[in-house]
Design a protein around this motif. Structure first.
Motif, PDB file in Angstrom:
ATOM      1  N   HIS A   1     -10.503  -2.397  13.655  1.00  0.00           N
ATOM      2  CA  HIS A   1     -11.078  -3.735  13.821  1.00  0.00           C
ATOM      3  C   HIS A   1     -10.881  -4.258  15.254  1.00  0.00           C
ATOM      4  CE1 HIS A   1     -12.378  -7.707  12.631  1.00  0.00           C
ATOM      5  NE2 HIS A   1     -11.243  -8.238  13.077  1.00  0.00           N
TER       6      HIS A   1
ATOM      7  N   VAL B   1      -4.036  -5.349   2.426  1.00  0.00           N
ATOM      8  CA  VAL B   1      -3.218  -5.813   1.297  1.00  0.00           C
ATOM      9  C   VAL B   1      -3.261  -7.344   1.206  1.00  0.00           C
ATOM     10  CG1 VAL B   1      -0.824  -6.023   0.499  1.00  0.00           C
ATOM     11  CG2 VAL B   1      -1.700  -3.804   1.226  1.00  0.00           C
TER      12      VAL B   1
ATOM     13  N   GLU C   1      -8.957   0.660   4.133  1.00  0.00           N
ATOM     14  CA  GLU C   1      -9.989  -0.344   3.839  1.00  0.00           C
ATOM     15  C   GLU C   1     -10.671  -0.097   2.485  1.00  0.00           C
ATOM     16  OE1 GLU C   1     -10.620  -2.967   6.033  1.00  0.00           O
ATOM     17  OE2 GLU C   1     -12.226  -3.774   4.800  1.00  0.00           O
TER      18      GLU C   1
ATOM     19  N   ASP D   1       0.836  -1.211   0.000  1.00  0.00           N
ATOM     20  CA  ASP D   1       0.000   0.000   0.000  1.00  0.00           C
ATOM     21  C   ASP D   1       0.867   1.255   0.000  1.00  0.00           C
ATOM     22  OD1 ASP D   1       0.579   0.853   2.619  1.00  0.00           O
ATOM     23  OD2 ASP D   1      -1.168  -0.145   3.483  1.00  0.00           O
TER      24      ASP D   1
ATOM     25  N   LYS E   1     -18.709  -5.926   4.530  1.00  0.00           N
ATOM     26  CA  LYS E   1     -17.300  -6.331   4.460  1.00  0.00           C
ATOM     27  C   LYS E   1     -17.148  -7.791   4.048  1.00  0.00           C
ATOM     28  CE  LYS E   1     -14.149  -5.577   7.385  1.00  0.00           C
ATOM     29  NZ  LYS E   1     -13.068  -5.117   8.249  1.00  0.00           N
TER      30      LYS E   1
HETATM   31  N1  LIG Z   1      -8.328 -12.838   6.147  1.00  0.00           N
HETATM   32  C1  LIG Z   1      -8.557 -12.903   7.433  1.00  0.00           C
HETATM   33  O1  LIG Z   1      -8.618 -14.001   8.019  1.00  0.00           O
HETATM   34  C2  LIG Z   1      -8.731 -11.640   8.219  1.00  0.00           C
HETATM   35  C3  LIG Z   1      -8.748 -11.670   9.622  1.00  0.00           C
HETATM   36  C4  LIG Z   1      -8.846 -10.453  10.315  1.00  0.00           C
HETATM   37  C5  LIG Z   1      -8.942  -9.253   9.606  1.00  0.00           C
HETATM   38  N2  LIG Z   1      -8.924  -9.266   8.237  1.00  0.00           N
HETATM   39  C6  LIG Z   1      -8.993  -8.014   7.462  1.00  0.00           C
HETATM   40  O2  LIG Z   1      -7.822  -7.252   7.768  1.00  0.00           O
HETATM   41  C7  LIG Z   1      -8.095  -5.873   7.460  1.00  0.00           C
HETATM   42  C8  LIG Z   1      -7.484  -5.001   8.536  1.00  0.00           C
HETATM   43  O3  LIG Z   1      -6.091  -5.221   8.526  1.00  0.00           O
HETATM   44  P1  LIG Z   1      -5.073  -4.309   9.331  1.00  0.00           P
HETATM   45  O4  LIG Z   1      -5.620  -4.028  10.667  1.00  0.00           O
HETATM   46  O5  LIG Z   1      -3.750  -4.950   9.203  1.00  0.00           O
HETATM   47  O6  LIG Z   1      -5.180  -2.921   8.557  1.00  0.00           O
HETATM   48  P2  LIG Z   1      -4.437  -2.285   7.282  1.00  0.00           P
HETATM   49  O7  LIG Z   1      -3.966  -3.318   6.351  1.00  0.00           O
HETATM   50  O8  LIG Z   1      -5.352  -1.254   6.766  1.00  0.00           O
HETATM   51  O9  LIG Z   1      -3.183  -1.569   7.941  1.00  0.00           O
HETATM   52  C9  LIG Z   1      -3.383  -0.534   8.862  1.00  0.00           C
HETATM   53  C10 LIG Z   1      -2.563   0.709   8.552  1.00  0.00           C
HETATM   54  O10 LIG Z   1      -1.229   0.514   8.974  1.00  0.00           O
HETATM   55  C11 LIG Z   1      -0.318   0.809   7.920  1.00  0.00           C
HETATM   56  N3  LIG Z   1       0.801  -0.107   8.108  1.00  0.00           N
HETATM   57  C12 LIG Z   1       0.792  -1.440   7.932  1.00  0.00           C
HETATM   58  N4  LIG Z   1       1.939  -1.973   8.341  1.00  0.00           N
HETATM   59  C13 LIG Z   1       2.716  -0.961   8.744  1.00  0.00           C
HETATM   60  C14 LIG Z   1       4.032  -0.889   9.260  1.00  0.00           C
HETATM   61  N5  LIG Z   1       4.767  -1.968   9.506  1.00  0.00           N
HETATM   62  N6  LIG Z   1       4.540   0.338   9.545  1.00  0.00           N
HETATM   63  C15 LIG Z   1       3.785   1.453   9.342  1.00  0.00           C
HETATM   64  N7  LIG Z   1       2.529   1.442   8.886  1.00  0.00           N
HETATM   65  C16 LIG Z   1       2.003   0.251   8.577  1.00  0.00           C
HETATM   66  C17 LIG Z   1      -1.105   0.593   6.655  1.00  0.00           C
HETATM   67  O11 LIG Z   1      -0.567   1.330   5.598  1.00  0.00           O
HETATM   68  C18 LIG Z   1      -2.487   1.074   7.079  1.00  0.00           C
HETATM   69  O12 LIG Z   1      -2.552   2.472   6.983  1.00  0.00           O
HETATM   70  C19 LIG Z   1      -9.602  -5.759   7.376  1.00  0.00           C
HETATM   71  O13 LIG Z   1      -9.948  -5.553   6.036  1.00  0.00           O
HETATM   72  C20 LIG Z   1     -10.122  -7.107   7.843  1.00  0.00           C
HETATM   73  O14 LIG Z   1     -11.315  -7.478   7.217  1.00  0.00           O
HETATM   74  C21 LIG Z   1      -8.814 -10.426   7.544  1.00  0.00           C
END
Ligand SMILES: NC(=O)c1ccc[n+]([C@@H]2O[C@H](COP(=O)([O-])OP(=O)(O)OC[C@H]3O[C@@H](n4cnc5c(N)ncnc54)[C@H](O)[C@@H]3O)[C@@H](O)[C@H]2O)c1
Length: 369
Positions: free
Chosen positions: A268, A112, A78, A47, A156
Motif C-alpha cells: 500500500h 486484522v 489481504e 493473523d 478494496k
Molecule cells: N482503516 C483505515 O483507515 C485504513 C487505512 C490505511 C490502510 N488500511 C488497510 O490496511 C491494510 C494494510 O495493512 P498493513 O500494511 O498493516 O498490512 P498487513 O496487516 O497485511 O500486515 C503486513 C504483514 O506484516 C505482518 N506483520 C504485522 N505486524 C508484524 C510485526 N510486528 N512483526 C512481524 N510481522 C508483522 C503481517 O502478518 C503481514 O504479513 C489494507 O487492507 C488497507 O486497506 C486501512
C-alpha cells in the motif's frame, strides 16, 4: 393525506477514545483492561504470522490477570479481508461463547484491524473492540478513525462501517520484528502527514531519515505520536468523511488504481508514494502547487527508499481510477497540496475534479519526465 412521522437521531453519542503510545505497552494491556473492563470475555483476533510472535504471549498475560480470553487467527495477507473470513470469525466467536457483553482485541496490521473492527461492528449488532496495531501503517493510520472494511472481488474496502474502537494501544517495540519492506512502506503515510498538514514535521523527516530508518526509539516515537495527532485532528473535524477527511487520501486515488493493476502485489505505502508523485504533479499542472515543492516531496520519498514510479499503461490506469470511492457522479476527484503542510480547497471543498482529458495530458508528461 400524507402523514409524516419524524424519528430524531440528533443525540450526540460520545465516541471519544484514548490512543496510548509507549514501548512495552503490549504486556500491560490485560492489566489495563482489568482496571477498566470492556467486557466479560475477550477474543484476541490476529493473523498467522503474529499468533506465535505476540498472540500466544498476550493470551497468557490475559490469563495471568484472570481475564477470560481466547485467541483466534486468520491467514496473514489481504486475502483474509473478505466476507468469508468475517463469517469464519463470527463462527469462532460463537464457538468460544462470546456474547453481547464481550469484546474483541484486534492484534495486527491494517488487515486484522479492518477485519476485526468490521466483525465487531456486526457481531450481536455491535460489541466493543480495541486496536493493537503491529505495523507502522496501522500504528500511524489504520488503527485510528474507525474505518472498518472488507474487500470484494470488485474492489478494496467496498463493504464496511464507521465503527470506532474503544481504545488504541500502540507499542512501537513491536516494529522490531516487522519486515523492513513493510516498515518502509508505512513511512509513505508518515511523509503524507507532513505534506498535507505539518510543514515542521516534513522538515523533521528530512533531517532524521537515517535514524528513522534505523528505528531510533526517540525518533520513532516522535513520528508515530505526530502522525497520530494529525490523524486524530482531521478525524475529529470530519468523522464521517464528508469533506476535510479526504485530505488523508492524498495520493491514494492513483495508489488504489496502481494496487489494483499490480494485482495487489505492491504494498500500500509503495503505491501511495507513486500516487503522491502523480497527484502532486497534477497539483503543479493545475496551478495549485509549486514545482520546487513537488520535487522536494519526491526527494524525501526517494530518500526513505520508497518508489516514485511504477510501470502502467495510461488507459488501463485511468480505467482503474474509476473504482475509487472518491469518484462522484462519474467524475474523478483528487486532493492537492497548496504548499507543504497545507491542502488546497475550492469554495471550502477539498475534493477537486479532474477531467480525463487533463489527466491524459499530465500522465503523458510524467511518463516522459
Ligand atoms: N482503516 C483505515 O483507515 C485504513 C487505512 C490505511 C490502510 N488500511 C488497510 O490496511 C491494510 C494494510 O495493512 P498493513 O500494511 O498493516 O498490512 P498487513 O496487516 O497485511 O500486515 C503486513 C504483514 O506484516 C505482518 N506483520 C504485522 N505486524 C508484524 C510485526 N510486528 N512483526 C512481524 N510481522 C508483522 C503481517 O502478518 C503481514 O504479513 C489494507 O487492507 C488497507 O486497506 C486501512
Amino acid at each position: 393525506m400524507i402523514e409524516n412521522i419524524r424519528l430524531n437521531l440528533q443525540r450526540v453519542i460520545d465516541e471519544s477514545y484514548d490512543i496510548l503510545i509507549g514501548y512495552g505497552l503490549l504486556e500491560n494491556i490485560p492489566l489495563d483492561l482489568k482496571r477498566n473492563p470492556l467486557g466479560n470475555k475477550y477474543a484476541i483476533i490476529t493473523d498467522s504470522n503474529l499468533k506465535d510472535l505476540y498472540g500466544e504471549k498476550l493470551l497468557e498475560r490475559f490469563r495471568e490477570e484472570n481475564l477470560n480470553a481466547c485467541l483466534i487467527d486468520v491467514p496473514a495477507g489481504e486475502e483474509s479481508k473478505s466476507l468469508d473470513t468475517v463469517g469464519y470469525l463470527v463462527g469462532k466467536l460463537l464457538e468460544n461463547n462470546l456474547d453481547r457483553k464481550s469484546a474483541v482485541i484486534a492484534l495486527g496490521g491494517g488487515v486484522v484491524g479492518d477485519l476485526s473492527g468490521f466483525t465487531a461492528s456486526i457481531f450481536m449488532r455491535g460489541i466493543p473492540y480495541i486496536q493493537v496495531p503491529t505495523t507502522l501503517l496501522a500504528q500511524v493510520d489504520s488503527s485510528i478513525g474507525g474505518k472498518t472494511a472488507v474487500d470484494t472481488i470488485e474492489g478494496k474496502n467496498l463493504i464496511g462501517a464507521f465503527y470506532q474502537p474503544k481504545k488504541v494501544y500502540i507499542d512501537p517495540s513491536l516494529l522490531k520484528t516487522l519486515p523492513k519492506r513493510e516498515f518502509i512502506s508505512g513511512l509513505a503515510e508518515v511523509i503524507k502527514y507532513g505534506v498535507i498538514y505539518d510543514r515542521k514535521f516534513f522538515e523533521y523527516l528530512e533531517k532524521n531519515i537515517n535514524e528513522i530508518k534505523r528505528l531510533n526509539e526517540e525518533k520513532l516515537l516522535h513520528i508515530i505520536r505526530t502522525s497520530c495527532i494529525i490523524k486524530k485532528s482531521v478525524v475529529e473535524e470530519d468523522p464521517r468523511d464528508e469533506n476535510k477527511r479526504a485530505i488523508l487520501n492524498y495520493g491514494h486515488t492513483p495508489a488504489h488504481a496502481l494496487e489494483r493493476l499490480s494485482g495487489y502485489k505492491c504494498l500500500h505505502g509503495e503505491a501511495v508514494s507513486v500516487g503522491m508523485r502523480i497527484s502532486g504533479w497534477i497539483a503543479v499542472r493545475k496551478g495549485f502547487w509549486s514545482l520546487d515543492e513537488w520535487e522536494r516531496q519526491n526527494r524525501l520519498i526517494k530518500s526513505f527508499g520508497l518508489p516514485l514510479e511504477m510501470d502502467f499503461e495510461i488507459e488501463e490506469f485511468i480505467k482503474a481510477l474509476y473504482y475509487d470511492k472518491k469518484v462522484e457522479g462519474g467524475t474523478l476527484m483528487f486532493v492537492f497540496p497548496k504548499c507543504i503542510g497545507e491542502m488546497a480547497s475550492i469554495n471550502g471543498k477539498y475534493k477537486i475534479p479532474v477531467s480525463e482529458k487533463e489527466l491524459r495530458i499530465f500522465l503523458r508528461e510524467l511518463a516522459n519526465n
